[in-house]
Scaffold this motif. Structure first.
Motif, PDB file in Angstrom:
ATOM      1  N   ALA A   1      13.482  -5.694   3.201  1.00 12.29           N
ATOM      2  CA  ALA A   1      13.214  -7.017   3.774  1.00 12.29           C
ATOM      3  C   ALA A   1      13.323  -8.100   2.711  1.00 12.29           C
TER       4      ALA A   1
ATOM      5  N   TYR B   1       6.968  -9.908   9.481  1.00 11.27           N
ATOM      6  CA  TYR B   1       8.429  -9.865   9.587  1.00 11.27           C
ATOM      7  C   TYR B   1       8.782  -9.672  11.050  1.00 11.27           C
TER       8      TYR B   1
ATOM      9  N   LEU C   1      16.615  -8.222  10.526  1.00 15.94           N
ATOM     10  CA  LEU C   1      15.512  -9.139  10.274  1.00 15.94           C
ATOM     11  C   LEU C   1      15.864 -10.522  10.788  1.00 15.94           C
TER      12      LEU C   1
ATOM     13  N   VAL D   1      11.690  -8.633  13.599  1.00 19.53           N
ATOM     14  CA  VAL D   1      12.929  -7.856  13.652  1.00 19.53           C
ATOM     15  C   VAL D   1      13.469  -7.947  15.074  1.00 19.53           C
TER      16      VAL D   1
ATOM     17  N   ALA E   1      16.430  -2.305  10.284  1.00 22.92           N
ATOM     18  CA  ALA E   1      15.081  -1.729  10.219  1.00 22.92           C
ATOM     19  C   ALA E   1      15.073  -0.303  10.758  1.00 22.92           C
TER      20      ALA E   1
END
Length: 187
Positions: free
Chosen positions: A137, A154, A162, A156, A31
């Protein structure tokens, strides 16, 4: 997931879903490789939170799930000092339920839910113009992890990878979300 498999998945999703894939999307490992624009118009690189856990949530002001803002704010207040960052990503993708400008969204969130966690500007989270984070993602977690409505979450980890996709209907203060967050908080 390795780079080669991620590139294959991104290519397949591009062909099947009309996504525009860039070399950067396919090469992204974490990310931390993505930047949003904040609701105030400033660059908002996710890498500025390296070492922290993130909960990235696509939001909307006129949705039946909009009261989840209250739970997201409570989660942020409860865990921010332990390394959780909640990030709201306003999106008008589902039912046109986020039609406002950045200023209107910000005012709505602050006035109605006292939101002070970081928020991005309005983004697409599905389809060909989805923000690159959302394309990554989906490629990383698979088609079942693609947002199907507002308030899809989501999680992280502090390493930027993820951990999971949490469906819309799952309340931010539910036991599964609390357990998942506590499991990935930085040590």
């Amino acid at each position: 997931m390795g780079k080669a498999l991620r590139a294959i998945l991104m290519t397949a999703m591009t062909l099947l879903g009309g996504w525009t894939m860039t070399a950067r999307d396919a090469a992204a490992e974490t990310a931390w490789d993505f930047t949003f624009t904040s609701i105030d118009g400033e660059a908002m690189p996710l890498s500025s939170w390296k070492g922290k856990a993130l909960l990235v949530v696509n939001t909307a002001s006129r949705c039946g799930f909009t009261p989840q803002y209250e739970g997201l704010q409570a989660l942020w207040e409860r865990y921010r000092d332990r390394g959780l960052v909640v990030i709201g990503v306003p999106s008008n993708d589902f039912g046109g339920q986020e039609p406002g400008s950045a200023e209107q969204i910000k005012a709505f969130c602050r006035t109605n839910f006292a939101v002070d966690f970081p928020m991005t500007d309005k983004n697409q989270v599905i389809g060909g113009d989805a923000h690159p984070f959302y394309r990554w993602a989906a490629a990383s977690l698979g088609a079942e992890a693609v947002p199907r409505w507002n308030f899809h979450k989501y999680l992280v980890g502090p390493d930027g990878r993820l951990v999971s996709a949490i469906p819309t209907r799952t309340d931010p203060l539910s036991e599964p979300v609390i357990a998942a967050v506590e499991k990935v908080l930085p040590r």
